[in-house]
Write an enzyme that holds these catalytic residues in place. Sequence first.
Site, PDB file in Angstrom:
ATOM      1  N   SER A 119      -5.910   3.454   3.962  1.00  0.00           N
ATOM      2  CA  SER A 119      -4.951   2.775   3.281  1.00  0.00           C
ATOM      3  C   SER A 119      -6.463   1.768   2.768  1.00  0.00           C
ATOM      4  CB  SER A 119      -4.473   2.005   4.188  1.00  0.00           C
ATOM      5  OG  SER A 119      -3.315   0.912   3.444  1.00  0.00           O
ATOM      6  N   GLU A 172      -5.078  -3.502  -6.349  1.00  0.00           N
ATOM      7  CA  GLU A 172      -5.426  -4.165  -5.112  1.00  0.00           C
ATOM      8  C   GLU A 172      -6.105  -5.222  -5.566  1.00  0.00           C
ATOM      9  OE1 GLU A 172      -4.426  -3.911  -1.846  1.00  0.00           O
ATOM     10  OE2 GLU A 172      -3.592  -2.396  -1.464  1.00  0.00           O
ATOM     11  N   LYS A 200       0.494   3.937  -2.801  1.00  0.00           N
ATOM     12  CA  LYS A 200      -0.597   4.460  -2.753  1.00  0.00           C
ATOM     13  C   LYS A 200      -0.477   5.986  -2.543  1.00  0.00           C
ATOM     14  CE  LYS A 200      -4.513   0.958  -1.059  1.00  0.00           C
ATOM     15  NZ  LYS A 200      -4.328   0.088   0.707  1.00  0.00           N
ATOM     16  N   SER A 250       0.781  -0.940   0.050  1.00  0.00           N
ATOM     17  CA  SER A 250       0.291   0.223  -0.230  1.00  0.00           C
ATOM     18  C   SER A 250       1.331   1.470   0.097  1.00  0.00           C
ATOM     19  CB  SER A 250      -0.764   0.067   1.099  1.00  0.00           C
ATOM     20  OG  SER A 250      -2.022  -0.644   0.958  1.00  0.00           O
TER      21      SER A 250
END
Length: 292
Positions: free
Chosen positions: A126, A162, A65, A62
């Site tokens: 997240s 994801e 991101k 993550s």
Amino acid sequence: MKKTAFFFLLISAFTWAQTSRLEQKINSILKNKKATVAVSVLGFENGFTYDKNADKKLPMQSVFKFHIAAAVLDAADKEKLSLDQKIKLDHSNLLENTWSPLRDQYAGKEVEIPLSEVIEYTVAKSDNNGCDILLRLLGGTQTVQKFMDSKGVKSFQIKYNEEAMHKDWNVQYENYSTTRSAADVLKKFYDGKLLSKKSTDYLMKVMQSTSTGLNKMVEQLPENTPVARKTGASGKNNAGLTGAENEIGIVTLPNGRHYALAVFVSNSTETDTVNCRMISDISKEVWEYFNK
């Protein structure tokens, strides 16, 4: 020998000794750990650097991101997107069986929320569904890759979202960065070389509100230390392997100076607690180095 040359040598020797002590402390933290650990430190005002395994291309999870949010804000800077535009949420983009505070907040509802809220859930909490919503809005991971390439960000690759990472464990290794690249992109971000001042200030504020990974980078820092950060974690597979336990961040010191820290823990057979504690302990040692 001239006095200026002597003092330069003296300062250089002192800096080397300090760096050596930091390296010794980090090596002590990592001793006998069954994991690949990469670390990069970059002092923004003094140019200090420390790197360990900094050229290894390791899965971001993550952490990516941050890069995705930056690409979205670049589109907003170019007036291709607006933070006020409405994003529809329903069962098609609020997938089950993934980390998603956004889904938990709006489960069973068909609502429209501003793009800014999706960014905030994606970065500060997240959110995996929020991440993939942003990628679809951008037209896919290739848009993020092109943006980072255009800004001179090296040793960075993003190919999968994801949802894809949840379907195939090995996919995460195709979304990689080095810690040196992570520290460098944070410096570019801080210097306003990625985004407009408005977007830089906005994303910095969002990152400072991050609520995930409180047992990692910020755990042993003084309370209320400003840290603009992004976490990443893969969890363990059936063989007990952690693909990634990561964090990157910009830390503001009491004297108003700053440094970037990036720690990636990869291919670890240690417990989640041990993996996170390595990041926490390294963060503490780096903080103490800058505050001596």
